[in-house]
Motif scaffolding. Structure first.
Motif, PDB file in Angstrom:
ATOM      1  N   ARG A  61       0.864  -1.169   0.000  1.00  0.00           N
ATOM      2  CA  ARG A  61       0.000   0.000   0.000  1.00  0.00           C
ATOM      3  C   ARG A  61       0.899   1.217   0.000  1.00  0.00           C
ATOM      4  O   ARG A  61       1.696   1.402   0.908  1.00  0.00           O
TER       5      ARG A  61
ATOM      6  N   THR B 163       1.620   9.563   7.841  1.00  0.00           N
ATOM      7  CA  THR B 163       2.110  10.292   9.003  1.00  0.00           C
ATOM      8  C   THR B 163       2.617   9.257   9.991  1.00  0.00           C
ATOM      9  O   THR B 163       1.901   8.313  10.316  1.00  0.00           O
TER      10      THR B 163
ATOM     11  N   THR C  35       4.754  -7.543  14.147  1.00  0.00           N
ATOM     12  CA  THR C  35       4.315  -7.558  12.753  1.00  0.00           C
ATOM     13  C   THR C  35       3.244  -6.483  12.561  1.00  0.00           C
ATOM     14  O   THR C  35       2.352  -6.336  13.389  1.00  0.00           O
ATOM     15  N   GLY C  36       3.377  -5.723  11.469  1.00  0.00           N
ATOM     16  CA  GLY C  36       2.396  -4.681  11.193  1.00  0.00           C
ATOM     17  C   GLY C  36       2.669  -3.390  11.950  1.00  0.00           C
ATOM     18  O   GLY C  36       1.835  -2.488  11.980  1.00  0.00           O
TER      19      GLY C  36
ATOM     20  N   GLY D 245       4.917  -1.250  11.141  1.00  0.00           N
ATOM     21  CA  GLY D 245       5.395  -0.223  10.225  1.00  0.00           C
ATOM     22  C   GLY D 245       6.897  -0.075  10.195  1.00  0.00           C
ATOM     23  O   GLY D 245       7.430   1.035  10.074  1.00  0.00           O
ATOM     24  N   LYS D 246       7.600  -1.183  10.239  1.00  0.00           N
ATOM     25  CA  LYS D 246       9.065  -1.135  10.201  1.00  0.00           C
ATOM     26  C   LYS D 246       9.559  -0.610   8.852  1.00  0.00           C
ATOM     27  O   LYS D 246      10.515   0.171   8.793  1.00  0.00           O
TER      28      LYS D 246
ATOM     29  N   ARG E  99       8.191  -0.905  -2.827  1.00  0.00           N
ATOM     30  CA  ARG E  99       8.013   0.258  -1.952  1.00  0.00           C
ATOM     31  C   ARG E  99       9.179   1.226  -2.068  1.00  0.00           C
ATOM     32  O   ARG E  99       8.987   2.446  -2.044  1.00  0.00           O
TER      33      ARG E  99
ATOM     34  N   ARG F 131      -4.823  -8.081   9.640  1.00  0.00           N
ATOM     35  CA  ARG F 131      -4.271  -6.753   9.368  1.00  0.00           C
ATOM     36  C   ARG F 131      -5.337  -5.775   8.913  1.00  0.00           C
ATOM     37  O   ARG F 131      -5.079  -4.594   8.775  1.00  0.00           O
TER      38      ARG F 131
END
Ligand code: ADP
Ligand code: ZN
Ligand code: ZN
Length: 740
Positions: A216, A221, A251-252, A254-255, A289, A604
């Motif tokens: 995605r 922000t 997990t999830g 935002g690393k 990404r 998620r």
């Protein structure tokens, strides 16, 4: 000047460096230059590893290189390649091959050169000729001009067309061929006549296409935790302080966004960045990404690139056109002279270890490269290695970006269960079917080999010598040990409790798939295993799963790796504790990571999610911690256990495997190595016979020591000495430092 040149040959016996005299046009050759050198009657490709003004050889024996190739490797990388060779007990040629442009190392058929093409521009004489030529030639073609004036320059139709085309400005040969139909010989003859000038220009590199899966995009922000993490990274970039950073985020959490900010920060400081990602599965998504964010500044290295594409990407980096390299383990050798940051994504992943010689670990190489070049190492994972937890400075991202909780994990015991799925799993899959949602089903690959267990007491048939599960060989009617070769007939009853109900596990993925299809029909089932990966590509399968409105993704470990599919509401792990039945000090760590990572794929999206873990031993420590999402608790216990047993990170392991086609020499060679290693005061276990592999008899030594450097030095000296001894000529040697 004298160049010390390491020849690029795979032979262990031929070790440089050898001295060559630099003179004339080769005088500006430096460390990292590639030379073609005479060697006896042969010519060899070699890398300059040092330049000095003195040689041990008498001047009359010094010869000059034949040529220099256009492939300068940054000096720091030449040193890194030689360091890898030493640290992983390989040869300098093999170490150097890692840092050369792809396709130039040992064994490459012919080194690739940058593609050159001709670029033509018109000279003043050419312009004059074109002006004269505007007069109409005599229709007879007899060499006189209609107005009787002598032609100063005669032009053929192709030549004229070429000059016409060049009137608008310089053009490449290919463009000229299209517009004017002229070939290289036309251009060359125009050049001979002084009407055009030709220069060769490197062709613009071919850019491989990158497709994102499930990524995605768009700016976000940062959460408070991400912002703090990004700040720490920036501060470290500025202070240049030594210790690596570990980004421990669930997990999830935002690393990836933190990595993106870190790379941007490095670029702003005029430095380049490397982003290591696990092999295959993650490359398309993560690379996508980074390309979205940094465009052409990103060079992508992955296993599906052609040799030419790899080579071109290497040059884009070397020339400074690309400043970010995203790729699997070999990307650690990206040719940046100004490296500022190394990111290691999913740092627990086993694919960072190279299987072939040199058996390097990209994470260890990253530590070394960062330290030497003053770059920051940032490793991240939801399930970091105990090694990193102990030695790196930790930053945490404690929650998911959307504030959602991690999905509840339920462990179900498979004792006495018929078929591949527990009742609870069947219900959950049925719910996914009724609601038209998505699920991921993970088969623990290691456990998916066939074995036997007792339905009444749960006993698993194990090798009497090795503590490993015996593998079922149906056609031979026996169970056998893959470590020592022990075998016995398929038992009729349990030796423990006498029950005659024996379960055969691992009936095969096809059958499992069949059962699954029946359960979730009409939802589609997408299979992802190494066969599929080889045929269609992981990316293609993941994309279809991502695009489908509902369905089930089933496969081995690959399905648990960092993909981000918001619509998945159920994760299932089959045979979760199979990993624990292997004699491997990382078994617990692997099992924990497997469950935690799969849990990370579920829930998620807005629908939330849950996870079901099927296991024979639901009480196993790794499973209990994983179901509680308790990474810290698990890691604390694991570090204590490792300390007690001198396992990494408290001790270091080196494995030496000797092999030969006849039985005997492998054992003799291993024994000879053992004697030398032990004489150096380093404790060594073995030799132990290994099962035959690919027709070779094998024997193994295991060195476990708290002093890493001493262990490596002792093994290196011992192997070099035994390998050079004719008495052991029938044996070959493989050394694995930090075996996985
Ligand atoms: P991790 O690698 O830690 O598992 P990801 O980096 O894949 O997590 O992030 C998970 C999802 O959250 C991605 O779709 C990402 O684009 C999104 N995301 C990351 N940071 C933010 C944020 N600050 N706000 C909103 N969404 C975010
Ligand atoms: Zn039994
Ligand atoms: Zn055995």
């Amino acid at each position: 000047m004298i160049a010390k040149v390491e020849p690029l040959t795979p032979a262990r016996a031929l070790r440089g460096p050898f001295d060559y005299l630099l003179a004339g046009s080769l005088e500006d050759v430096g460390v990292g230059s590639m030379l073609v050198v005479p060697f006896g009657r042969r010519r060899l490709l070699g890398v300059v590893v040092d330049v000095t003004d003195r040689s041990e050889l008498p001047p009359e024996r010094l010869v000059e290189p034949l040529a220099a190739l256009e492939a300068d490797v940054p000096q720091s990388l030449v040193r890194l390649g030689l360091w890898v060779a030493r640290e992983y007990v390989s040869t300098p040629a093999r170490g150097l091959a890692l840092v050369l442009p792809p396709g130039t190392g040992t064994g490459a058929a012919r080194p690739l050169r940058p593609k050159r093409s001709l670029r033509a521009s018109m000279t003043a004489a050419g312009e004059a000729a074109l002006a004269v030529g505007e007069r109409v030639p005599d229709a007879t073609g007899g060499g006189t001009w209609a107005d009787g004036a002598p032609p100063r320059v005669r032009l053929g139709p192709r030549q004229r067309a070429a000059l016409d085309a060049l009137a608008g400005g310089p053009l490449g040969a290919a463009a000229l061929a299209r517009r004017a139909g002229c070939d290289h010989s036309t251009l060359r003859s125009l050049e001979r006549r002084g009407l055009v000038s030709l220069e060769s220009a490197a062709e613009p590199a071919r850019r491989p296409r990158v497709e994102g899966v499930g990524a995605r995009t768009g700016r976000v922000t940062l959460t408070e935790a991400q912002r703090r993490a990004a700040q720490t990274v920036e501060a470290r970039l500025d202070s240049g302080s030594g210790r690596p950073l570990l980004l421990h985020g669930v997990t999830g959490s935002g690393k990836t966004e933190v990595y993106l900010r870190a790379v941007a920060a490095a670029l702003r400081r005029g430095r380049s960045a490397i982003v290591l990602v696990p092999e295959i599965a993650l490359t398309p998504q993560t690379a996508g990404r980074f390309v979205d964010r940094f465009g052409d500044a990103v060079a992508v290295m992955h296993s599906r690139l052609s040799r030419r594409e790899r080579y071109d990407e290497w040059w884009r980096m070397r020339r400074g056109e690309a400043r970010v390299c995203v790729g699997p383990r070999s990307a650690i050798f990206a040719p940046f002279p100004d490296l500022g940051l190394i990111v290691v994504d999913e740092e627990h992943d086993g694919s960072y270890k190279q299987e072939g010689d040199p058996r390097y670990d990209a994470r260890t190489v990253a530590e070394r490269r960062a330290a030497v070049e003053g770059a920051l190492l940032l490793a991240g994972s939801a399930t970091p290695r105990p090694e990193s937890v102990l030695r790196y400075d930790c930053i945490t991202l404690p929650g998911r970006v959307d504030g959602r909780r991690l999905p509840p994990v339920e462990i179900v015991g498979m004792l006495g269960v018929n078929g591949a799925f527990h009742e609870r799993t069947r219900e959950a899959l049925d719910e996914v079917r009724r609601r038209g949602e998505k699920a991921i089903v993970l088969l623990n690959r290691r456990g998916w080999s066939n074995f036997l267990s007792c339905r009444s007491c749960g006993r698993v048939w194990e090798c009497p010598n090795c503590d490993v599960t015996l593998v079922l060989h149906r056609s031979a009617g026996e169970v056998a040990c893959h470590h020592c070769g022990h075998s016995e007939p398929i038992p009729a009853a349990c030796g423990h409790c006498g029950s005659v109900s024996v379960a055969r596990h691992g009936t095969g993925t096809e059958q499992l798939e069949g059962e699954l299809e029946a359960l979730v029909s009409p939802l589609p089932v997408f299979r992802l295993d190494s066969d599929v990966a080889a045929a269609a590509g992981v990316g293609a399968v993941l994309r279809r799963f991502d695009e489908a409105p509902a369905g089930v993704l089933v496969g081995t470990q690959m399905v648990a790796k960092g993909h981000d599919f918001p619509a998945v509401t159920l994760g299932v792990v089959l045979d979760a504790d199979a990993t624990l039945r292997f004699p491997d000090f990382r078994a617990e760590e692997r099992t924990f990571a497997l469950v935690a990572q799969l849990a990370g794929r579920s829930g998620r999206g807005e629908l939330g999610g849950r996870v079901i873990v099927q296991a024979l031993e639901p009480d196993a420590r790794a499973l209990r911690h994983a179901s509680a999402h308790d990474a810290d608790g698990f890691l604390a216990g694991e570090l204590a256990r490792r300390e007690a047993l001198s396992y990494p990170p408290h001790g270091h392991l080196v494995r030496v495997v000797c092999s030969s086609t006849e039985t005997g020499p492998e054992m003799d060679a291993a024994e000879a190595v053992r004697v030398l290693v032990a004489a150096a005061g380093v404790p060594v276990l073995g030799p132990a016979p290994l099962f035959r592999r690919q027709g070779r008899h094998r024997a193994q030594l295991l060195i476990r020591s708290r002093d890493r450097a001493a262990a490596i030095a002792a093994v290196s000296d011992a192997v070099e000495s035994v390998a050079g001894d004719r008495a052991h000529g029938a044996a070959t040697f493989a050394v694995d430092v930090d075996p996985q």
